[in-house]
Design an enzyme around this catalytic site. Structure first.
Site, PDB file in Angstrom:
ATOM      1  N   PRO A 118       0.794  -1.217   0.000  1.00 36.60           N
ATOM      2  CA  PRO A 118       0.000   0.000   0.000  1.00 36.60           C
ATOM      3  C   PRO A 118       0.824   1.263   0.000  1.00 36.60           C
ATOM      4  O   PRO A 118       1.654   1.482   0.879  1.00 36.60           O
ATOM      5  CB  PRO A 118      -0.739  -0.109   1.332  1.00 36.60           C
ATOM      6  N   GLU A 119       0.580   2.094  -0.956  1.00 29.14           N
ATOM      7  CA  GLU A 119       1.089   3.454  -0.908  1.00 29.14           C
ATOM      8  C   GLU A 119      -0.114   4.347  -0.606  1.00 29.14           C
ATOM      9  O   GLU A 119      -1.179   3.836  -0.260  1.00 29.14           O
ATOM     10  CB  GLU A 119       1.780   3.806  -2.237  1.00 29.14           C
ATOM     11  N   HIS A 158      -2.464 -15.720   9.002  1.00 27.95           N
ATOM     12  CA  HIS A 158      -1.702 -14.543   9.433  1.00 27.95           C
ATOM     13  C   HIS A 158      -2.600 -13.451   9.980  1.00 27.95           C
ATOM     14  O   HIS A 158      -2.305 -12.274   9.848  1.00 27.95           O
ATOM     15  CB  HIS A 158      -0.856 -14.016   8.280  1.00 27.95           C
ATOM     16  N   ARG A 179       3.956 -10.764   6.172  1.00 27.02           N
ATOM     17  CA  ARG A 179       5.365 -10.374   6.323  1.00 27.02           C
ATOM     18  C   ARG A 179       5.630  -9.611   7.616  1.00 27.02           C
ATOM     19  O   ARG A 179       6.786  -9.320   7.927  1.00 27.02           O
ATOM     20  CB  ARG A 179       5.814  -9.559   5.109  1.00 27.02           C
ATOM     21  N   ARG A 209      20.674  19.360  -0.638  1.00 26.78           N
ATOM     22  CA  ARG A 209      20.675  17.910  -0.811  1.00 26.78           C
ATOM     23  C   ARG A 209      21.195  17.518  -2.180  1.00 26.78           C
ATOM     24  O   ARG A 209      21.173  18.312  -3.122  1.00 26.78           O
ATOM     25  CB  ARG A 209      19.259  17.351  -0.656  1.00 26.78           C
TER      26      ARG A 209
END
Length: 274
Positions: A2-3, A92, A111, A154
Site C-alpha cells: 500500500p502506498e 496470518h 510479512r 541535498r
DNA sequence: CGGTGGACCTGCTGGC
DNA sequence: TGCCAGCAGGTCCACC
C-alpha cells in the site's frame, strides 16, 4: 502493497460501514508485528464507537469515542477487511475487531511489517510515528516551491527524495517511478540539478498520479484489496512500473528500463526522462 | 546533517 | 517435479 492511494481507497471503503459501529471485542491472535501488539491498550477500544476514519501518510487513523485512536499501517503485505464475525481465522490474522453490527475487522499481515497501536486522539501529530512526517501530497500546501525548498543542500537522486517521508509522504516505490515518468525526469538525477520550474512539473505529476490511482481503486499487483475485498484497477494504467523491456507508452520508440536505486527497483524511459 | 545499505519477515515465481 | 535464488507495494537504524 500500500502506498497513499491504496490506503486512501481502503479508508473510503471502510468509512461508511465502520463509522457508528462499536468495538465489542478486540482479539490479538499473534502479537508479532514490526512493533509488538499491546493487547491491553488495544482492548481499551472495547465498548467504544468509531467516530471517524482519517489517513495520514500511509497510516489509517480510526478515531473512537473515549478519546483514543486506533492507528494501523499495512506495511508491505497487510490486509484489512470486513468479514462476518464467524468467518474463519486466517493463518496470518494478527488482529480481529468484533463489532456490534456482527462484522469483524480483520487485520492480516504475512510479512509482519505492519503496525497497530492505540494513541490519544489529541496528540497524534506529536506521536513519534508522525512528528517527523513531511507534507501531504494531496494538500494545498504541496507544490513545486515546497519541493525546491526541501531540496536545498541535498544531492540525493530525485527518486530517493520523493520516497523520503520527511519530505513528502505517501509516495512509495510504484508511484515514485510513475510520477517521474509523467514529469519526464530521470530517476537518478540529483535534486541539486533540478531547475525550479521542473519541481512544479514534478509536484503536479505526483498529485495527478496519486489522484488517478485513487479514482481507479488503487493498484492491485498481487493482493491489494479495499475493506470489502475489491481489487484496484490502476495496475493497467501503470506507464513504467514493472514494465521492463516494454515499449515506452509515449511512443518514443525506446524500451522501459529497470535499474536499482537505494535497493529498490526503478523503472523509467531512457529517452523521455532526462 | 545527508545518503546509503542492510535488517526486518513470508511467500511467490522463474530458471535450472 | 523439486529446489533455490531473487524479488516483493515500507520503515528504521547503524554507519560513513
Amino acid at each position: 502493497m500500500p502506498e497513499l492511494p491504496e490506503v486512501e481507497v481502503l479508508r473510503r471503503s471502510l468509512e461508511r460501514p465502520l463509522v457508528g459501529d462499536r468495538f465489542n471485542a478486540v482479539h490479538v491472535h499473534f502479537p508479532t508485528l514490526r512493533e509488538p501488539l499491546c493487547a491491553p491498550a488495544l482492548r481499551r477500544l472495547e465498548g467504544h464507537t468509531v467516530r471517524r476514519l482519517r489517513r495520514r501518510a500511509k497510516y489509517l487513523w480510526v478515531d473512537a469515542s473515549g478519546g483514543e485512536t486506533l492507528v494501523l499501517h499495512l506495511g508491505m503485505s497487510g490486509r484489512l477487511t470486513l468479514v462476518d464475525r464467524d468467518a474463519p481465522l486466517l493463518a496470518h490474522e494478527h488482529l480481529g475487531f468484533e463489532l456490534a453490527s456482527g462484522l469483524r475487522l480483520r487485520f492480516c499481515d504475512p510479512r509482519r511489517f505492519g503496525v497497530a497501536f492505540v494513541a490519544p486522539t489529541g496528540d497524534l501529530d506529536g506521536d513519534r510515528h508522525f512528528r517527523h512526517l513531511g507534507v501531504e501530497p494531496l494538500s494545498a500546501r504541496f507544490d513545486g516551491a515546497v519541493l525546491a525548498d526541501l531540496a536545498r543542500g541535498r544531492t540525493a537522486p530525485v527518486k530517493t527524495f520523493l520516497m523520503n517521508a520527511s519530505v513528502v509522504v505517501g509516495v512509495g516505490n510504484i508511484y515514485a517511478s510513475e510520477a517521474l515518468y509523467r514529469a519526464r525526469i530521470h530517476p537518478r538525477r540529483s535534486v541539486a540539478r533540478i531547475a525550479h520550474r521542473r519541481f512544479d512539473v514534478l509536484a503536479e505529476a505526483v498529485r495527478e498520479v496519486l489522484g488517478d490511482a485513487i479514482e481507479q481503486g488503487g493498484t492491485t499487483l498481487n493482493d491489494f484489496a479495499d475493506g470489502e475485498g475489491n481489487s484496484g484497477y490502476f495496475q493497467v494504467s501503470l506507464d513504467v512500473y514493472g514494465r521492463e523491456g516494454e515499449s515506452c507508452p509515449a511512443g518514443c520508440g525506446s524500451r522501459i528500463r529497470r535499474i536499482v536505486i537505494a535497493n529498490r527497483s526503478t523503472y523509467y524511459c531512457p529517452r523521455c526522462q532526462r
